[in-house]
Write an enzyme that holds these catalytic residues in place. Structure first.
Site, PDB file in Angstrom:
ATOM      1  N   HIS A 476      93.089  35.461  30.588  1.00  0.00           N
ATOM      2  CA  HIS A 476      91.655  35.433  30.860  1.00  0.00           C
ATOM      3  C   HIS A 476      90.898  35.060  29.584  1.00  0.00           C
ATOM      4  CE1 HIS A 476      87.846  37.768  32.266  1.00  0.00           C
ATOM      5  NE2 HIS A 476      87.731  36.487  32.459  1.00  0.00           N
ATOM      6  N   LEU A 487      91.145  36.911  23.993  1.00  0.00           N
ATOM      7  CA  LEU A 487      91.980  36.539  25.145  1.00  0.00           C
ATOM      8  C   LEU A 487      92.465  37.839  25.772  1.00  0.00           C
ATOM      9  CD1 LEU A 487      93.656  34.704  26.993  1.00  0.00           C
ATOM     10  CD2 LEU A 487      95.407  34.636  25.232  1.00  0.00           C
ATOM     11  N   GLU A 488      92.108  38.030  27.044  1.00  0.00           N
ATOM     12  CA  GLU A 488      92.540  39.228  27.766  1.00  0.00           C
ATOM     13  C   GLU A 488      93.759  38.839  28.599  1.00  0.00           C
ATOM     14  OE1 GLU A 488      89.726  40.489  30.804  1.00  0.00           O
ATOM     15  OE2 GLU A 488      90.360  42.571  30.635  1.00  0.00           O
ATOM     16  N   ILE A 489      94.906  39.353  28.221  1.00  0.00           N
ATOM     17  CA  ILE A 489      96.128  39.029  28.966  1.00  0.00           C
ATOM     18  C   ILE A 489      96.332  40.105  30.031  1.00  0.00           C
ATOM     19  CG2 ILE A 489      98.634  38.770  28.803  1.00  0.00           C
ATOM     20  CD1 ILE A 489      98.346  37.440  26.185  1.00  0.00           C
ATOM     21  N   THR A 525      87.530  43.514  31.271  1.00  0.00           N
ATOM     22  CA  THR A 525      86.219  43.013  30.854  1.00  0.00           C
ATOM     23  C   THR A 525      85.264  42.754  32.023  1.00  0.00           C
ATOM     24  OG1 THR A 525      87.235  40.852  30.695  1.00  0.00           O
ATOM     25  CG2 THR A 525      86.926  42.040  28.643  1.00  0.00           C
TER      26      THR A 525
END
Ligand SMILES: NC(=O)c1ccc[n+]([C@@H]2O[C@H](COP(=O)([O-])OP(=O)(O)OC[C@H]3O[C@@H](n4cnc5c(N)ncnc54)[C@H](O)[C@@H]3O)[C@@H](O)[C@H]2O)c1
Length: 736
Positions: A476, A487-489, A525
């Site tokens: 994401h 970066l949201e994994i 988020t």
């Protein structure tokens, strides 16, 4: 080179400084902090400096000194800020700063020329060290960066930087550097007068030796704070002379300082004390003299180090440093090499992802869109970024061209077979994303990792279409991808550890700060953003004016207000995601009912120029946008200004914070650290508050719960505090 070091230095694996004297009488001081990849300035160095100064003074053979780093790719990256964390009072910090001043003053007052030979990061105390030298040479390497970034930690340059820099490059230039924390490459540093010469890295030692000898033989003269020897008049342009003229009179300087203060107050909205203190140091130094300036610098440095704001900013620094080292997988799990990356969808997100993949991570990128228009959009988007870099002289046409060549486009799956990782950024539709997944499994014969950039669809649902769900993951990104640091994994129960390790490493290579969260609607988020924005909607429904809502949250430290954000992201996107979140988490996630009227009125926000604000006219018009007053009639709301900005901000903040705690409670988040960094780097949560979890700790869970209980009575269920908060309040616990 002949060695002229004492025995301590000879067998000195434990010292950071060594001195060697060559046959031309140049003493080479090498800084090489043992056991660390980069040099940082530590309190212990005072003794080492002392030892070196004594050696230099006692050795008549030494005619000049060169300070150089023993690290391959860095000069001195700054002060070791962990040493500040051990100090407990302003006075202690002030004392430490004064010790630093003494050392740098000593260096500056040496009777022989001292050349700083700089390659790689020369930041903070590293730059202050070099400012105390008579002459600075840096390399043209892309890793060479010079700057005073202390402001980003809520601090000020406490090693004499606020005094030496303005005397070297002028007041306005120095304020620009210190107030923004920007870092200059060699070329720009030379242009500003921050360094005397820029040379190729391979030539650094030779050029430094030549400069040192020229200084000894007075073939070169330097402008020094202690002995100004040349006039810059003839070297300056008319504009620069004008600036200088303003800086040479007390009246002119007052104009500069007043203007600078006005600008920072507008920017910080009173939330960050350090910029005003930096200005103060420079002002005192210029009006009352160097010693008074240093005195002020030490005192204000002490105040800042002990401030809540700096403490939170330093926490963020430590947390993000920690995240850089975190692999998020068990020991022994190896990542797979990634060479080629496929990107599906050449829209806003696909283009940005392609850019950072090629430019930062240095991978080959293949973009596929359903049509030529999409492919062209992505290529044009990437080239525009390069064009800007070329225009600003941050990159040569050649370099840009070479990197751009790594990005190619297609409307078929040609070239996708060899991609080890494919990231989809097509429209937000489960069906479409599942189709992409099936296509990729078939084209890559099951070898590629399939990552989705969805902002709301659970990855587990997408993975239901997979033959091998262990290779499915969420990556994401945030818009604009080349600027947003997070970066949201997102991982499902079935995502394999190898896949996680590979994507974490890949994200870091793209220059991102990576957090890993468990799959669930809205992940972390998007999930905490929704109630924050909704709460603004509820207040609007109660009659709080739109611009008042936005101003309140900006004053609280967010980069944009929630209503502007809705217009930017798209009201249609918001109304699409809200019911999905409500289905998973209940009505507390729903925006006010009257928002359905926005959809009926075809208000999508900025994208169709019909939103909460007016979008007609020139995009370049300065000043804040005007609210589209017709929206109040549409919603049946009479706007008022009765609610205080603090009360508005509190309601939005508490919604976001409570949801963040629920994410931790439910295991979506692994740690408060990830939650704080995710909120700050992904959503612009005010850094000086430290993130949702640090904020709870600073206020005390009991006070948060008390406030939420009061709001719950007034506004209902959506303010029900998370159980975790209630428990913490009862047991007086903190997250950290
Ligand atoms: N815009 C944001 O701020 C943001 C942030 C995070 C995540 N996302 C997510 O990223 C994804 C893309 O968003 P966007 O804003 O870039 O959308 P966009 O509309 O700008 O781009 C989507 C692109 O996908 C292409 N596409 C559609 N079907 C395709 C197919 N079958 N094969 C190849 N290409 C196809 C379209 O032609 C278009 O170019 C969405 O899932 C969105 O939720 C968006």
């Amino acid at each position: 080179m002949t060695t002229n070091t004492d025995s301590k230095v000879d067998n000195e694996s434990q010292t950071a400084f060594s001195l060697q004297v060559d046959d031309k009488g140049i003493g080479w001081i090498t800084i090489d902090v043992p056991g660390e990849t980069q040099n940082t300035v530590k309190a212990e160095f005072v003794d080492e400096f002392d030892r070196i100064f004594k050696q230099v003074e006692s050795d008549n053979a030494i005619k000049a000194l060169i300070i150089i780093s023993g690290k391959k790719d860095g000069f001195v990256a700054g002060a070791d800020i962990s040493m500040l964390q051990n100090l407990t009072s302003k006075e202690q910090v002030e004392e430490l700063a004064k010790v630093g001043h003494k050392v740098f003053n000593q260096l500056e007052s040496l009777s022989l020329p001292v050349v700083a030979a700089i390659n790689g990061a020369c930041l903070g105390a590293g730059l202050e060290l070099s400012l105390s030298c008579s002459y600075r040479i840096c390399t043209s390497a892309s890793s060479t960066k010079l700057g005073l970034p202390e402001v980003q930690l809520g601090l000020l340059p406490g090693g004499g930087g606020t005094q030496r820099l303005p005397r070297l490059v002028g007041i306005a230039n120095s304020l620009d550097l210190m107030l923004t924390g920007k870092q200059l490459n060699g070329k720009r540093a030379k242009k500003l007068g921050l360094v005397n010469e820029v040379v190729a890295n391979s030539n650094l030692m030779k050029a430094a030796a030549k400069a040192a000898l020229d200084l000894v033989n007075k073939k070169k003269i330097v402008v020094s704070r202690l002995k100004p020897e040349v006039s810059l008049g003839g070297l300056l342009s008319a504009k620069e002379l004008q600036k200088l003229a303003l800086e040479t009179t007390s009246f002119g300087r007052k104009i500069i300082f007043d203007k600078a203060l006005e600008t920072v107050n507008k920017k910080t909205r009173g939330n960050y004390p350090s910029p005003a203190k930096i200005i103060k140091c420079v002002q005192v130094g210029m009006e009352e003299g160097y010693e008074a300036g240093l005195e002020t610098e030490a005192k204000l440095f002490g105040e800042l180090v002990m401030s809540e704001e700096a403490s939170q900013l330093m926490n963020i620094f430590f947390a993000s440093t920690d995240l850089k080292k975190d692999t998020f997988v068990s020991d022994g799990i190896k990542s797979q090499p990634i060479d080629r990356v496929g990107v599906l969808g050449g829209g806003l997100m696909g283009a940005g992802i392609a850019f950072v993949t090629a430019d930062k991570a240095g991978k080959k990128v293949r973009i596929k869109d359903q049509n030529e228009k999409g492919v062209n959009h992505a290529l044009k988007y990437c080239w525009e970024i390069y064009r800007n870099k070329i225009k600003r002289k941050h990159m040569t046409v050649n370099d840009a061209g070479q990197r751009f060549a790594a990005i190619t486009g297609t409307t078929s799956y040609q070239g996708f077979k060899r991609c080890e990782l494919v990231i989809e950024a097509v429209f937000e539709s489960l069906e479409l994303k599942q189709q992409m997944l099936k296509d990729i499994e078939s084209v890559s014969e099951g070898n590629a990792i399939f990552a989705s950039n969805t902002s709301s669809i659970p990855i587990t649902q997408i993975a239901e279409a997979a033959k091998d769900p262990s290779k499915v993951i969420g990556l994401h990104y945030f818009s604009p991808v080349d600027k947003m640091p997070l970066l949201e994994i997102v991982i499902t129960d079935k995502t394999s550890e190898e896949v996680i390790a590979t994507c974490v490493e890949f994200g870091k290579a793209q220059g991102k700060t990576v957090i890993v969260v468990k799959d669930g609607t809205g992940f972390y988020t998007s999930r905490i953003l929704a109630p924050f924005v909704n709460e603004a909607g509820h207040m609007l429904a109660e009659g709080v004016a739109i611009d008042r809502l936005d101003k309140a949250l900006k004053d609280a430290g967010f980069p944009v207000g929630p209503i502007t954000l809705l217009d930017e992201v798209g009201i249609d996107v918001g109304t699409k995601i809200a019911p999905i979140l409500a289905e998973s988490f209940g009505d507390r996630m729903l925006p006010p009912k009257l928002f359905s009227k926005l959809e009926q009125d075809n208000r999508k926000g900025k994208k169709n120029k019909r939103g909460f604000y007016k979008y007609a006219g020139s995009a370049k018009k300065k000043g804040p946008r005007e609210v589209d007053q017709s929206i109040y009639t549409l919603l049946g709301v009479s706007p008022n200004n009765n609610m205080s900005g603090d009360a508005i901000a509190e309601r939005c903040l508490l919604q976001m914070i409570n949801e963040a705690v629920l994410c931790l409670q439910e295991g979506i988040l692994n740690s408060p650290r990830d939650g704080d960094i995710g909120a700050i780097f992904g959503l612009g949560f005010p850094p000086f508050l430290g993130g949702p979890f640090r904020y709870v700790d600073s206020q005390g869970a009991a006070s948060i719960v008390k406030r939420m209980n009061e709001l719950e009575k007034q506004f209902g269920e959506r303010f029900k505090p998370a159980q975790r908060l209630v428990d913490m309040a009862a047991s007086n616990k903190t997250f950290y």
